[in-house]
Design a protein around this motif. Structure first.
Motif, short mmCIF file in Angstrom:
data_model
loop_
_atom_site.label_atom_id
_atom_site.label_comp_id
_atom_site.label_asym_id
_atom_site.label_seq_id
_atom_site.Cartn_x
_atom_site.Cartn_y
_atom_site.Cartn_z
N SER A 1 -3.17 -0.99 -6.75
CA SER A 1 -3.71 -2.46 -7.54
C SER A 1 -2.47 -2.31 -8.87
CB SER A 1 -4.98 -2.52 -8.44
OG SER A 1 -5.44 -2.43 -7.69
N VAL A 2 -2.27 -1.08 -9.16
CA VAL A 2 -0.88 -0.95 -10.58
C VAL A 2 0.60 -1.51 -9.34
CG1 VAL A 2 0.43 0.30 -11.44
CG2 VAL A 2 -2.51 0.57 -12.13
N VAL A 3 0.44 -1.10 -8.68
CA VAL A 3 1.80 -1.25 -7.59
C VAL A 3 1.84 -2.86 -7.49
CG1 VAL A 3 3.18 -0.92 -5.73
CG2 VAL A 3 2.43 1.21 -7.22
N GLN B 1 11.81 2.51 -0.74
CA GLN B 1 12.07 3.79 -1.37
C GLN B 1 13.12 4.37 0.14
OE1 GLN B 1 12.73 5.28 -4.22
NE2 GLN B 1 14.21 6.38 -2.95
N ALA B 2 14.29 4.65 -0.12
CA ALA B 2 15.11 5.43 0.33
C ALA B 2 14.71 6.68 0.91
CB ALA B 2 16.61 5.54 -0.02
N PRO B 3 14.16 7.73 1.90
CA PRO B 3 14.18 9.06 2.29
C PRO B 3 14.89 9.90 1.92
CG PRO B 3 13.70 7.55 3.42
CD PRO B 3 14.49 6.62 3.21
N SER C 1 1.18 -1.47 0.03
CA SER C 1 0.23 -0.47 0.16
C SER C 1 0.89 1.56 -0.10
CB SER C 1 -1.00 -0.07 1.15
OG SER C 1 -0.34 -0.08 2.81
N ILE C 2 0.41 2.29 -0.44
CA ILE C 2 1.43 3.71 -0.34
C ILE C 2 0.42 4.83 0.11
CG2 ILE C 2 1.81 5.28 -2.10
CD1 ILE C 2 1.18 3.91 -4.18
N ASN D 1 8.71 6.12 7.19
CA ASN D 1 8.16 4.74 6.93
C ASN D 1 7.38 3.48 5.45
OD1 ASN D 1 8.93 3.60 9.53
ND2 ASN D 1 7.49 5.47 10.65
N ASN D 2 7.49 4.67 5.20
CA ASN D 2 6.99 4.40 3.36
C ASN D 2 7.21 3.45 2.79
OD1 ASN D 2 8.96 4.48 1.20
ND2 ASN D 2 9.56 5.42 2.92
N GLN D 3 6.16 2.86 2.07
CA GLN D 3 5.97 1.77 1.48
C GLN D 3 6.60 1.58 0.50
OE1 GLN D 3 5.55 -1.58 3.94
NE2 GLN D 3 6.24 0.00 5.42
#
Length: 246
Positions: free
Chosen positions: A24-26, A41-43, A5-6, A75-77
């Motif tokens: 869904s695309v991801v 993804q590295a901040p 999830s984003i 904490n992004n996914q």
């Protein structure tokens, strides 16, 4: 199949209705990727890319430019991106408090947004005295202040030559920042005035005389009727002459 999830922080408000489609695309893309590609993804990488992008966007601005990019969600996914592409949303100027988009096209398509503050500290002009409508602005009528141009209108004047000798379009209170739309450039050529017409071409330059058919400020187009009746179109010069090129 495990879905990634984003976080809502990474999408603008107007994009959130498309949440399920983007997720869904991801998810479909990640299913076929190796565990290495699924790395977060590295901040630091995305923040540095936005910094570089904004430096390029502000090149040539007057004064001292400072850029502060808000930290990206640690904490992004989001899957790690092979090529980050920053962009400004349509109609956004590259200063002040802005939102900068970052688009990823490979190996998975996603878009994130970061907040940034771009300050441009420089000298700008203000009215030193109350100015009347139609008054010609002189050196004593203006003064210089220093401040953040991002808090002022886009057309705030920064050079005394942009104001001196120009007419005010309306009354201006003392202390008001001077903008381009407050002033009117005096006509260099007036309708009915006799003017020198300078014609130039490869290997020659000739001068003739004519009568201006319209008024024009320096740099504006003006039509001139020559003594033989011919009508030519040229560019009014600050000196009052008209340049016609061939």
């Amino acid at each position: 199949m495990k879905q990634t999830s984003i976080p809502a922080c990474c999408l603008p408000r107007h994009a959130r209705p498309a949440w399920r489609l983007i997720t869904s695309v991801v998810a479909l893309g990640i299913g076929a990727l190796s565990p290495l590609v699924q790395a977060q993804q590295a901040p630091a990488a995305i923040e540095a890319r936005v910094q570089d992008f904004l430096r390029g966007q502000t090149t040539g601005l007057p004064g001292e430019v400072s850029i502060v990019v808000s930290p990206f969600d640690p904490n992004n996914q989001l899957p790690a991106c092979a090529a980050l592409e920053p962009f400004l949303p349509a109609g956004t100027r590259a200063w002040g408090r802005i939102s900068v988009g970052v688009r990823c096209d490979s190996p998975v398509v996603w878009t994130a947004y970061l907040q940034a503050q771009v300050s441009v500290v420089a000298d700008y002009l203000v009215a030193a005295l109350p100015l009347r409508a139609g008054q010609i602005v002189g050196p004593a009528d203006i003064t210089v202040r220093r401040g953040d141009l991002s808090t002022l209108p886009d057309n705030t004047l920064t050079d005394p030559t942009q104001a001196s000798g120009h007419h005010t379009r309306f009354a201006i209170a003392a202390g008001s920042p001077l903008r381009g739309d407050m002033l009117r450039i005096p006509h260099a050529v007036r309708q009915g005035q006799n003017v020198q017409v300078m014609s130039a071409g490869p290997g020659f330059r000739v001068s003739s005389e004519g009568r201006a058919m319209n008024s024009a400020a320096p740099g504006d187009s003006v039509r001139v009727r020559l003594s033989n009746g011919q009508v030519v179109t040229g560019i009014a010069q600050a000196s009052g002459t008209v340049e016609v090129g061939f």
